[in-house]
Design an enzyme around this catalytic site. Structure first.
Site, short mmCIF file in Angstrom:
data_model
loop_
_atom_site.label_atom_id
_atom_site.label_comp_id
_atom_site.label_asym_id
_atom_site.label_seq_id
_atom_site.Cartn_x
_atom_site.Cartn_y
_atom_site.Cartn_z
N LYS A 76 0.82 -1.23 0.00
CA LYS A 76 0.00 0.00 0.00
C LYS A 76 0.84 1.27 0.00
O LYS A 76 0.46 2.27 -0.62
CB LYS A 76 -0.95 0.01 1.20
CG LYS A 76 -2.09 -1.00 1.09
CD LYS A 76 -3.04 -0.85 2.25
CE LYS A 76 -4.09 -1.94 2.22
NZ LYS A 76 -5.11 -1.78 3.27
N ASP A 113 -10.05 2.68 2.76
CA ASP A 113 -10.20 1.92 4.01
C ASP A 113 -10.97 2.71 5.07
O ASP A 113 -11.88 2.19 5.72
CB ASP A 113 -8.83 1.53 4.57
CG ASP A 113 -8.17 0.41 3.78
OD1 ASP A 113 -8.92 -0.40 3.17
OD2 ASP A 113 -6.93 0.34 3.75
N GLY A 248 -14.36 -6.29 11.39
CA GLY A 248 -14.04 -5.52 10.19
C GLY A 248 -14.54 -6.08 8.88
O GLY A 248 -14.15 -5.59 7.82
#
Ligand code: ATR
Length: 280
Positions: A76, A113, A248
């Site tokens: 990322k 995110d 999550g």
């Protein structure tokens, strides 16, 4: 057909192909979404081949078809570095999980995110506005969600980390966006409205060494990890009698929905996809 993929290393565990295939079906979009393992030392070259074709990894027939990538561990930050254009949120996040091409055919990056986390919590009918929020952890995962949380106008956000200096460094990056402060674990002695576990401790079945004084009977608890059973963090929080615990999985689906929207301009419905993954 337009090609999309999630790229990581390792990647075999990824649920993204299933999620995006369900989105594409739901939204009647003609696309293919696969999972790709980039070599650890060749990520930039791999991404450039996916979008522009240089023949190192993808067949000639792929040329011009690569439209978007999701990026996962451990790439990322590298993805962030190779973007020609970043959203304001992505700039602060220091990492991106979604790549796409702009009108000039340049690679652009977004971090969905945090948007996914905020949307999943709001979907439960929970607002951040005016709330006292504790975020545990100060790694890349937490950095990626701080801006969208601060945008929701909480009363205050405390970032608590085992290694205090890392929490201090994060807070310095986001201090202009709201009331955000750092804390060590042993300084935590009062309850919060929302407690978010953003450490990787749950992965190893461990609990951060924190006093249960962070919980009250009205506290909402969110573990950014997910597992088939209750995560250790959520199990512990439940034992302390908190109002509700969430994991999550919803965040995973919501961050994917935001990426899908960036690529296709259509926002898929997430509820049934979350349900399906939960039952799978
Ligand atoms: P990620 O990208 O998942 O955020 P990371 O950048 O390696 O991964 O960060 C991991 C986070 O989990 C850190 O905040 C780490 O705390 P330290 O900075 O003190 O290392 C936290 N963490 C991992 N295991 C932990 C444990 N057993 N107890 C408390 N915190 C833990």
């Amino acid at each position: 057909m337009d090609q999309y993929a999630v790229v990581g290393n390792p990647i075999s565990h990824s649920k993204s192909p299933l999620i995006h295939t369900l989105f594409a079906k739901q939204c009647s979009q003609e696309l293919e979404y696969s999972k790709l393992e980039s070599p650890l030392n060749g990520f930039s070259d791999f991404v450039n081949d996916f979008f522009y074709g240089n023949g190192n990894y993808f067949a000639e027939s792929h040329q011009g078809l690569g439209k978007g990538l999701n990026v996962t561990v451990p790439f990322k930050e590298q993805a962030w570095s190779l973007c020609s254009q970043l959203s304001d949120g992505a700039k602060l996040a220091g990492a991106v999980n979604t790549l796409y091409l702009n009108d000039q055919n340049k690679i652009c990056g977004e971090n969905t995110d945090g948007i996914g986390l905020v949307r999943d919590i709001k979907n439960q009918g929970i607002s951040f506005e005016g709330k006292k929020i504790l975020i545990i952890g100060a790694g890349g995962a937490v950095r990626g969600v701080l801006q969208p949380i601060l945008n929701e106008m909480p009363e205050k956000v405390v970032v608590a980390n085992r290694t205090l200096s890392k929490a201090d460094a994060l807070v310095a990056i986001f201090s202009e966006l709201g009331d955000v402060s750092s804390s060590g674990f042993d300084q935590l002695s009062e309850p919060f409205d929302i407690v978010i576990n953003g450490t990787s401790a749950s992965l190893g079945g461990q609990l951060p060494d924190i006093s249960s004084a962070i919980f009250s009977s009205s506290t909402i608890v969110y573990d950014m990890m997910y597992a088939k059973a209750l995560t250790v963090f959520n199990a512990w929080a439940k034992e302390q009698g908190v109002r509700a615990v969430y994991d999550g999985l919803g965040m995973l689906v919501e961050q994917a929905a935001e990426a899908f929207f960036i690529w296709r301009g259509i926002r898929p419905k997430t509820e049934e996809v979350i349900q399906l993954l939960r039952e799978a």
